[in-house]
Each structure stands twice: as structure tokens, then as C-alpha cells.
Write a protein that holds these residues in place. Structure first.
Motif, PDB file in Angstrom:
ATOM      1  N   LYS A  64       0.836  -1.222   0.000  1.00 60.38           N
ATOM      2  CA  LYS A  64       0.000   0.000   0.000  1.00 60.38           C
ATOM      3  C   LYS A  64       0.864   1.263   0.000  1.00 60.38           C
ATOM      4  N   TRP A  65       2.106   1.146   0.475  1.00 61.11           N
ATOM      5  CA  TRP A  65       2.976   2.320   0.580  1.00 61.11           C
ATOM      6  C   TRP A  65       3.793   2.567  -0.689  1.00 61.11           C
ATOM      7  N   THR A  66       3.748   1.660  -1.669  1.00 66.45           N
ATOM      8  CA  THR A  66       4.453   1.848  -2.946  1.00 66.45           C
ATOM      9  C   THR A  66       3.935   3.108  -3.636  1.00 66.45           C
ATOM     10  N   MET A  67       4.831   3.901  -4.191  1.00 67.90           N
ATOM     11  CA  MET A  67       4.394   5.125  -4.875  1.00 67.90           C
ATOM     12  C   MET A  67       3.892   4.778  -6.270  1.00 67.90           C
ATOM     13  N   ASN A  68       2.742   5.360  -6.652  1.00 62.39           N
ATOM     14  CA  ASN A  68       2.212   5.164  -8.007  1.00 62.39           C
ATOM     15  C   ASN A  68       1.723   6.502  -8.569  1.00 62.39           C
ATOM     16  N   ALA A  69       1.298   6.492  -9.815  1.00 59.57           N
ATOM     17  CA  ALA A  69       0.950   7.744 -10.501  1.00 59.57           C
ATOM     18  C   ALA A  69      -0.240   8.434  -9.841  1.00 59.57           C
ATOM     19  N   LYS A  70      -1.191   7.633  -9.412  1.00 60.03           N
ATOM     20  CA  LYS A  70      -2.397   8.219  -8.806  1.00 60.03           C
ATOM     21  C   LYS A  70      -2.048   8.970  -7.524  1.00 60.03           C
ATOM     22  N   LYS A  71      -1.246   8.336  -6.686  1.00 61.40           N
ATOM     23  CA  LYS A  71      -0.871   8.967  -5.412  1.00 61.40           C
ATOM     24  C   LYS A  71       0.022  10.180  -5.630  1.00 61.40           C
TER      25      LYS A  71
END
Ligand code: AN0
Ligand code: CP
Length: 324
Positions: free
Chosen positions: A253-260
């Protein structure tokens, strides 16, 4: 400046950043400053960026460079006072540091945290041993508790990319399968203390960094909330600090992605594990600053070496003046 061991050795971060940008615009303008001077780079741990950018910086200043993988090719060093050396260590830091100093004018050292003994790590035995016994300027290329060349490069990158009077900068913890040191995060936080920014740290509860480092910084455990309206998001894993060196959380859940990430710029010191720390879509997007951060490592190292060389020059001039 005698040594570059932490950000505390910088007298004015804005001035250094401005000077580093001028070196970047014209990297060879001080090519004669380091003539007939040698730097030894000693690596107790692996490296790509630090090794090549520091070497490049020294070359830009006209220095000679000697590189040694001390961790794999040097003798195992002893740091304790009065130790009866009947165990694994072959040579004492007292001799090793004095010997190294005979071959060079500046020594730069990478020696990561063991992540097994917090007290020992925080005592910085390698860096402090060289500082105590070498008698020449020492540069920190990532020690147990800090990576001040990285955070200086990050300050340059922020200054180049920022368009606001007070940008929002978020340091966001990420999962990682291996136990990683706190050094990069520590130095980033220390550097942000010197910036006019809305700075927020976000990580799972229990993953607090050293309270001494984060004193006065805003901590928000809700990552989504922390990321709201961010201009820059600096992502980094660190292992647990309280349960020292343990990997207690690998929550994707803590992985960075484009949406976040939204419209923010993405920063990471590298090396980075794709799709664990950060999704491909972010690293491969134009919002990622990681390659430019790595580029700025050269100019961060170059401004540090320039200051140290100028210090050596003024000591030499003073010696000459007192000789007459
Ligand atoms: C190291 C760390 O996290 O401190 C070096 C980063 C510059 N990273 C790894 O060991 C993967
Ligand atoms: N960012 C950084 O210090 O990279 P290396 O570990 O490859 O030197």
C-alpha cells in the motif's frame, strides 16, 4: 571548512547551492585548483553514483583520484582502544588512517550502518576514526547516520525545479525486502530543516526515524493525507529504527504510483527497486527527477571538494607566512 561529515559543515546552504549551479554551468572553471592534489575514495560498501560522481568532481577540479574497495580488498579494521586483536580484525584504524593520509590530501569514505548495533552505528567509528587519526580532510560518502552529498545534490535539484515561494515537500516511506539504513532519510530531513517549505514526513506507525533528526518536523501517518497538494515527493525506504534494523512492514500500500503522486515531482536517491518502492509508470514519466538528482551528485561533490581545496590552500599560505 575542515571536513565534510554532515550538513552541519555547510555555512550557508543557499550560497552553496548557488555556487554548485555555477559549477554545473561551467564545470572546468576551477580545473587548476586541484593540480598536484590527490583524493582517496575508500568504499566499505557498494556504489554506482557516489563513486563515479565524486571521481568526476575531483577530475573537474584537476585532482588525481585513487579508488579502493576497502570493504572487500582492504584488511578488516579494528576500532576499539586497547583491543587484544586475537579475533577477525587485522589492522587498527590508528595505523590505517595515518598510512592512507600519506598517499593523499583528502580522503572520502563510504561506510554504511551495520543495522545490528544502533549505539555503535551512531558512534560513526569509521568516519570518526579517520577524522581522528588521518589528519587530513575527510568527506562522508554515506556513513551510518548520514548521506550529506546526496542531500546537497537534492537541495540543488529542488532549487532548480521549484517554482513556488514555499513548496510542499513530502518524504514518503516505501516498502523494501531488505533492511536499509536511515542515512539518506536523515540527511534529507536535515536538509529540509534548512529550507523554506511545507515539509511533511509520512510512514507507517512505528517507523519513526531518530527523534533527534525529526525534531520539529511534521509527521502524518496517513500517506494519502500527507500527499495532498504535494509539489515534490521524495520516496525512500528505511528499516525500523526502534526495533533497530528490522524489516517489520512490507505493505505494498505504501508503494508510490501515478495516482498517489498526482502532479508532484518524484524524487529518489537511487538505486531503486521498481514496482516495490515505486511503480514503473512513475519512474518512466516526465515527473521523475531521479536522473537529474544523480547528475547533481557531481556538482554537490565538486562544491565540497572546492571548499576543502581552498581550505588546504589557505592553511598552506598561513604556514608560509609564519615560516618567515
Ligand atoms: C543504500 C541506502 O538505502 O542507504 C544506498 C542509497 C544511496 N541503498 C541500498 O543499499 C539499496
Ligand atoms: N545515491 C547513491 O548514493 O547511489 P550509490 O549508492 O550508487 O552511490
Amino acid at each position: 571548512m575542515e571536513h565534510y561529515l554532515s550538513l552541519k559543515d555547510i555555512d550557508s546552504l543557499p550560497n552553496w547551492v548557488a555556487e554548485a549551479k555555477s559549477l554545473k554551468a561551467n564545470p572546468l572553471q576551477y580545473k587548476s585548483l586541484g593540480a598536484a592534489k590527490t583524493i582517496c575514495l575508500l568504499f566499505f560498501n557498494n556504489s554506482l553514483r557516489t563513486r563515479l560522481s565524486t571521481q568526476k568532481a575531483a577530475m573537474n577540479l584537476g585532482m588525481e583520484v585513487i579508488v579502493m574497495n576497502f570493504g572487500s580488498e582492504g584488511w578488516a579494521l579494528e576500532y576499539g582502544d586497547g583491543t587484544v586483536m586475537d579475533q577477525g580484525t587485522s589492522e587498527h584504524i590508528k595505523e590505517a588512517a595515518q598510512v592512507v593520509a600519506q598517499y593523499c590530501d583528502i580522503v572520502a569514505i563510504r561506510a554504511f550502518a551495520s543495522l545490528t548495533d544502533r549505539e555503535k552505528d551512531e558512534a560513526e567509528v569509521v568516519l570518526n576514526g579517520f577524522k581522528k587519526y588521518a589528519g587530513i580532510p575527510v568527506v562522508n560518502m554515506e556513513s551510518s547516520v548520514g548521506h550529506p552529498l546526496q542531500s546537497l545534490a537534492d537541495a540543488i535539484t529542488l532549487s532548480e525545479q521549484n517554482t513556488k515561494a514555499k513548496p510542499k515537500v513530502v518524504l514518503s516511506w516505501a516498502p523494501h525486502p531488505k533492511a536499509l539504513p536511515h542515512a539518506v532519510a536523515n540527511s534529507f530531513v536535515e536538509m529540509m530543516h534548512l529550507q523554506d517549505a511545507d515539509f511533511v514526513i509520512t510512514h507507517p506507525e512505528g517507523y519513526e526515524l531518530s527523534p533527534e533528526v525529526t525534531k520539529g518536523a511534521k509527521i502524518e501517518y496517513d500517506q494519502e493525507k500527507a500527499l495532498e497538494g504535494a509539489d515534490f515527493v521524495y520516496v525512500k525506504n528505511w528499516s525500523n529504527y526502534k526495533d533497530y534494523g528490522k524489516v517489520l512492514n512490507q505493505d505494498p500500500k505504501w508503494t508510490m504510483n501515478a495516482k498517489k503522486l498526482g502532479n508532484a515531482k518524484f524524487m529518489h536517491c537511487l538505486p531503486v527497486r521498481r514496482n516495490i518502492v515505486v511503480a514503473d509508470e512513475v519512474l518512466d514519466s516526465s515527473q521523475s527527477l531521479v536522473i537529474e538528482q544523480a547528475n547533481n551528485r557531481t556538482y554537490a561533490a565538486q562544491i565540497v571538494l572546492k571548499k576543502l581545496l581552498e581550505g588546504l590552500q589557505s592553511t598552506a599560505t598561513n604556514d608560509l607566512n609564519t615560516e618567515k
